[in-house]
Design an enzyme around this catalytic site. Structure first.
Site, PDB file in Angstrom:
ATOM      1  N   HIS A  93       0.824  -1.227   0.000  1.00 44.06           N
ATOM      2  CA  HIS A  93       0.000   0.000   0.000  1.00 44.06           C
ATOM      3  C   HIS A  93       0.848   1.262   0.000  1.00 44.06           C
ATOM      4  O   HIS A  93       0.544   2.234   0.691  1.00 44.06           O
ATOM      5  CB  HIS A  93      -0.966  -0.005   1.179  1.00 44.06           C
ATOM      6  CG  HIS A  93      -2.123  -0.927   1.003  1.00 44.06           C
ATOM      7  ND1 HIS A  93      -3.017  -0.817  -0.047  1.00 44.06           N
ATOM      8  CD2 HIS A  93      -2.512  -2.009   1.721  1.00 44.06           C
ATOM      9  CE1 HIS A  93      -3.917  -1.786   0.042  1.00 44.06           C
ATOM     10  NE2 HIS A  93      -3.637  -2.529   1.093  1.00 44.06           N
ATOM     11  N   ASP A  97       0.663  -4.671   5.422  1.00 39.38           N
ATOM     12  CA  ASP A  97      -0.416  -5.580   5.057  1.00 39.38           C
ATOM     13  C   ASP A  97      -0.511  -5.739   3.545  1.00 39.38           C
ATOM     14  O   ASP A  97      -0.059  -4.893   2.775  1.00 39.38           O
ATOM     15  CB  ASP A  97      -1.759  -5.090   5.616  1.00 39.38           C
ATOM     16  CG  ASP A  97      -2.134  -3.703   5.101  1.00 39.38           C
ATOM     17  OD1 ASP A  97      -1.240  -2.839   5.074  1.00 39.38           O
ATOM     18  OD2 ASP A  97      -3.307  -3.482   4.743  1.00 39.38           O
ATOM     19  N   GLU A  98      -1.103  -6.852   3.134  1.00 35.68           N
ATOM     20  CA  GLU A  98      -1.471  -7.111   1.745  1.00 35.68           C
ATOM     21  C   GLU A  98      -0.325  -6.914   0.755  1.00 35.68           C
ATOM     22  O   GLU A  98      -0.492  -6.287  -0.289  1.00 35.68           O
ATOM     23  CB  GLU A  98      -2.688  -6.258   1.366  1.00 35.68           C
ATOM     24  CG  GLU A  98      -3.904  -6.567   2.246  1.00 35.68           C
ATOM     25  CD  GLU A  98      -5.150  -5.790   1.873  1.00 35.68           C
ATOM     26  OE1 GLU A  98      -5.030  -4.698   1.294  1.00 35.68           O
ATOM     27  OE2 GLU A  98      -6.266  -6.279   2.171  1.00 35.68           O
ATOM     28  N   VAL A  99       0.839  -7.479   1.085  1.00 41.40           N
ATOM     29  CA  VAL A  99       2.000  -7.397   0.190  1.00 41.40           C
ATOM     30  C   VAL A  99       1.937  -8.593  -0.762  1.00 41.40           C
ATOM     31  O   VAL A  99       2.839  -9.425  -0.814  1.00 41.40           O
ATOM     32  CB  VAL A  99       3.318  -7.387   1.004  1.00 41.40           C
ATOM     33  CG1 VAL A  99       4.494  -6.937   0.129  1.00 41.40           C
ATOM     34  CG2 VAL A  99       3.213  -6.457   2.209  1.00 41.40           C
ATOM     35  N   ASP A 134      -1.838  -9.853   8.573  1.00 35.80           N
ATOM     36  CA  ASP A 134      -2.325 -10.785   7.549  1.00 35.80           C
ATOM     37  C   ASP A 134      -1.224 -11.545   6.823  1.00 35.80           C
ATOM     38  O   ASP A 134      -1.425 -12.700   6.431  1.00 35.80           O
ATOM     39  CB  ASP A 134      -3.224 -10.064   6.537  1.00 35.80           C
ATOM     40  CG  ASP A 134      -2.556  -8.856   5.911  1.00 35.80           C
ATOM     41  OD1 ASP A 134      -2.130  -8.929   4.754  1.00 35.80           O
ATOM     42  OD2 ASP A 134      -2.451  -7.825   6.592  1.00 35.80           O
TER      43      ASP A 134
END
Length: 489
Positions: free
Chosen positions: A103, A159-161, A210
Site C-alpha cells: 500500500h 499488510d497485503e504485500v 495478515d
C-alpha cells in the site's frame, strides 16, 4: 474446540483495552477546524486514542516533499502539532500509521520512485532488495516520528504485500534453496523495525498481521521478529469466524508474540463505493470481537483495539463513507465495546452524545432521526441524496415504457422520435433531475464547510455524476434528434 462463549458481556480483556479511532486521511481529509471537533467527539464517545494515517497529507520535507498531496495542501507542521495538542488535552494517545511495504501507492506512483516497485505494474509494493527503498521508508518514519515526540507507539503497516516474490530481484533471491517468500517478507519488516528503533529505541512497533497468518510459529519465532513488533489482527466481517481467530491468536502466542492488538471496523469496509454506513453490520463485527476476547487463553495480552474507518480501500480507489455518515456507527461500536453489548445504557450514551440514533436501522440513518453532532446535517443530506441516486426511478429510467417503446438505440440511429412522446420523456426526466440536483447543491454547500473543495468535487464526480449521466445523455440525444427533425424541445 475452545468451548466458544456466545455471551461475551462478562469479558473484560477487550472492554478494558485501549480503544483507538482510526483516522484515514488518504481520502477526504477534513478541514483542520472540523478535524479538531472530531477529536473532541472521539473523546466524548469513549475513545482512548487515535490511529492516524496521514499518507500524502503529512508535510514531508526534502526529497520526500514530492509525496505531499497535489489535490489539496497537506496539513502544515503547525497543524500536525495542533492535532496532537487537541488529542492530548482530552487524554487521547496518538499512534501514527505509516505504510512501509505494501500500500505504498502514494509513494511509488511518482516517476522518481518508479524503480523501487517490486513489479512495474503494481504501484503498491516496494522492492525489498533495493537499499534505496529501505532508506526511503525509514526516512518517512523518521520525519513522522520527529513531529510526534510524545507518541510511544508506531504502526508500520505491512499488510497485503501480495505481489511480493514476483519481481526479478525477488525471483533471483528465491531461486536459492531454502529461501521463501515468508523469509523475504520477514527480513524486510525486521530491517525496517530495527532501523527506526535505532533512532527511537523506546518506540513500540505494531504491524498488520495478515502476511503472518500462513506462517508457522517456528518461522515467526526463528526470524527474529518476536520482541520487535506486535501484530494487529484485523477482521471487519460481521460474521467474523471466532474459532479461527482465537486459534490464530493462540498461534501467535506460541510463537512468542503474546502482546497483540486487534482491529475492527466502524466504516469503510462494506463495499469500495459505499456512501452510507450500515451501523448494524459494524456493531455485529464488534460483538464478534468480544466473543474472541472472551475465549482466549491466559497469557494473551490485548494491547488495544483499533476501530478502523477507511476512507478509501487504497490510494487510487474511490471515496467511501465520509466521516459524518459513519459517526453514529462509531458511537455505537465504541459503546458496544465499553458495555459488552449494545445495552440500553450504551444506547443512552450514544443518544446523549449524538442525538437520537436507531441502530436497528441496518441500512440507513432513519429519516426520523435527529442528530446534534457536528456534521449531522451533511450526514442526513448524504443519506437522502444516496437514496435518490439509488432509486429505481432514476437507475432504471432507461426501462421506462416511453424510452423502451419510442427512443431505443434504433430510433437514435435513425434520428426519429415522436415529438409527443419526446415531450413525455423530457417532462419525466427533468422532474427527476431537478429534484436530485436540488439535493446535490445542498450536499455540496454543506460538504464545503467540512472538507476541501477538491474533496467535494471528487465525491460528486465519483458518486453523483455516474448516476445522473445516463439520464442527462438521454436528454441530450433526444434534443439532438429533435433538432435534426427541425423541431425543438
Amino acid at each position: 474446540m475452545y468451548g466458544l462463549n456466545e455471551t461475551p458481556a462478562m469479558d473484560l480483556s477487550l472492554r478494558n483495552a485501549k480503544k483507538f479511532v482510526h483516522l484515514d486521511l488518504k481520502g477526504a481529509p477534513p478541514r483542520i477546524s472540523y478535524l479538531i471537533e472530531l477529536i473532541q467527539l472521539f473523546a466524548d464517545l469513549g475513545a482512548n486514542g487515535i490511529l492516524i494515517e496521514y499518507e500524502d497529507m503529512f508535510p514531508y520535507e526534502g526529497e520526500l516533499k514530492v509525496l505531499q498531496s497535489k489535490a489539496q495542501p497537506p496539513y502544515s507542521r503547525e497543524e500536525v502539532i495542533f492535532i496532537q495538542r487537541a488529542a492530548n488535552s482530552r487524554g487521547l494517545e496518538i499512534i501514527p500509521l505509516v505504510q512501509t511495504f505494501g500500500h505504498l501507492e502514494f509513494v511509488l506512483k511518482h516517476e522518481i520512485f518508479r524503480k523501487l516497485r517490486e513489479v512495474d505494474y503494481c504501484l503498491g509494493t516496494l522492492n525489498p532488495h533495493c537499499n534505496r527503498g529501505v532508506r526511503l521508508v525509514q526516512e518517512m518514519l523518521r520525519q513522522v516520528m520527529q513531529l510526534h515526540p510524545k507518541s510511544t507507539s508506531l504502526h508500520i503497516g505491512a499488510d497485503e504485500v501480495y505481489i511480493l516474490g514476483l519481481g526479478e530481484d525477488s525471483k533471483h533471491w528465491l531461486s536459492t534453496p531454502g529461501h521463501s517468500v515468508h523469509q523475504l517478507f520477514l527480513s524486510h519488516v525486521i530491517k525496517v523495525a530495527k532501523g527506526i528503533q535505532e533512532s527511537f529505541p523506546s518506540l513500540k512497533l505494531i504491524m498488520w498481521d495478515d502476511m503472518l497468518r500462513s506462517m508457522t510459529p517456528e518461522t515467526i519465532k526463528e526470524s527474529g521478529l518476536v520482541g520487535l513488533v506486535q501484530p494487529m489482527l484485523w477482521d471487519y466481517c460481521p460474521t467474523l469466524d471466532v474459532e479461527n481467530t482465537v486459534m490464530l491468536m493462540e498461534k501467535y502466542k506460541s510463537a512468542g508474540m503474546s502482546q497483540q492488538w486487534v482491529a475492527s471496523s466502524f466504516k469503510g469496509s462494506t463495499a469500495v463505493y459505499t456512501c452510507v454506513t450500515n451501523t448494524q453490520r459494524h456493531v455485529d463485527n464488534h460483538l464478534q470481537w468480544l466473543k474472541v476476547a472472551s475465549n482466549l487463553s491466559a497469557g494473551i495480552e490485548i494491547q488495544g483495539i483499533a476501530l478502523t474507518g477507511w476512507q478509501r480501500y487504497d490510494h487510487l480507489s474511490v471515496l467511501c463513507e465520509l466521516m459524518p455518515v459513519g459517526l453514529p456507527s462509531l458511537a455505537s461500536c465504541l459503546q458496544t465495546l465499553l458495555h459488552g453489548s449494545f445495552t440500553e445504557e450504551a444506547q443512552k450514551k450514544v443518544t446523549e452524545t449524538l442525538g437520537t440514533v436507531e441502530v436497528g436501522d441496518t441500512e440507513r440513518l432513519s429519516s426520523r432521526t435527529s442528530f446534534s453532532f457536528v456534521g449531522a446535517k451533511l450526514a442526513e443530506l448524504i443519506v437522502k441524496l444516496t437514496s435518490m441516486l439509488e432509486s429505481a426511478e432514476l437507475r432504471h429510467f432507461q426501462n421506462n415504457m416511453f424510452v423502451r417503446g419510442w427512443f431505443t438505440p434504433y430510433h437514435r440511429q435513425k434520428r426519429i422520435i415522436s415529438p409527443l412522446i419526446a415531450q413525455q420523456i423530457t417532462t419525466q426526466a427533468k422532474m427527476i433531475l431537478d429534484d436530485v440536483e436540488c439535493n446535490v447543491q445542498e450536499v455540496r454547500q454543506e460538504m464545503c464547510l467540512l472538507y476541501p473543495d477538491s474533496t467535494v468535487q471528487e465525491w460528486m464526480d465519483q458518486h453523483v455524476t455516474p448516476a445522473l449521466e445516463p439520464l442527462q445523455n438521454l436528454l441530450r440525444d433526444m434534443e439532438a434528434v429533435l433538432n435534426d427533425m427541425g423541431l425543438c424541445t
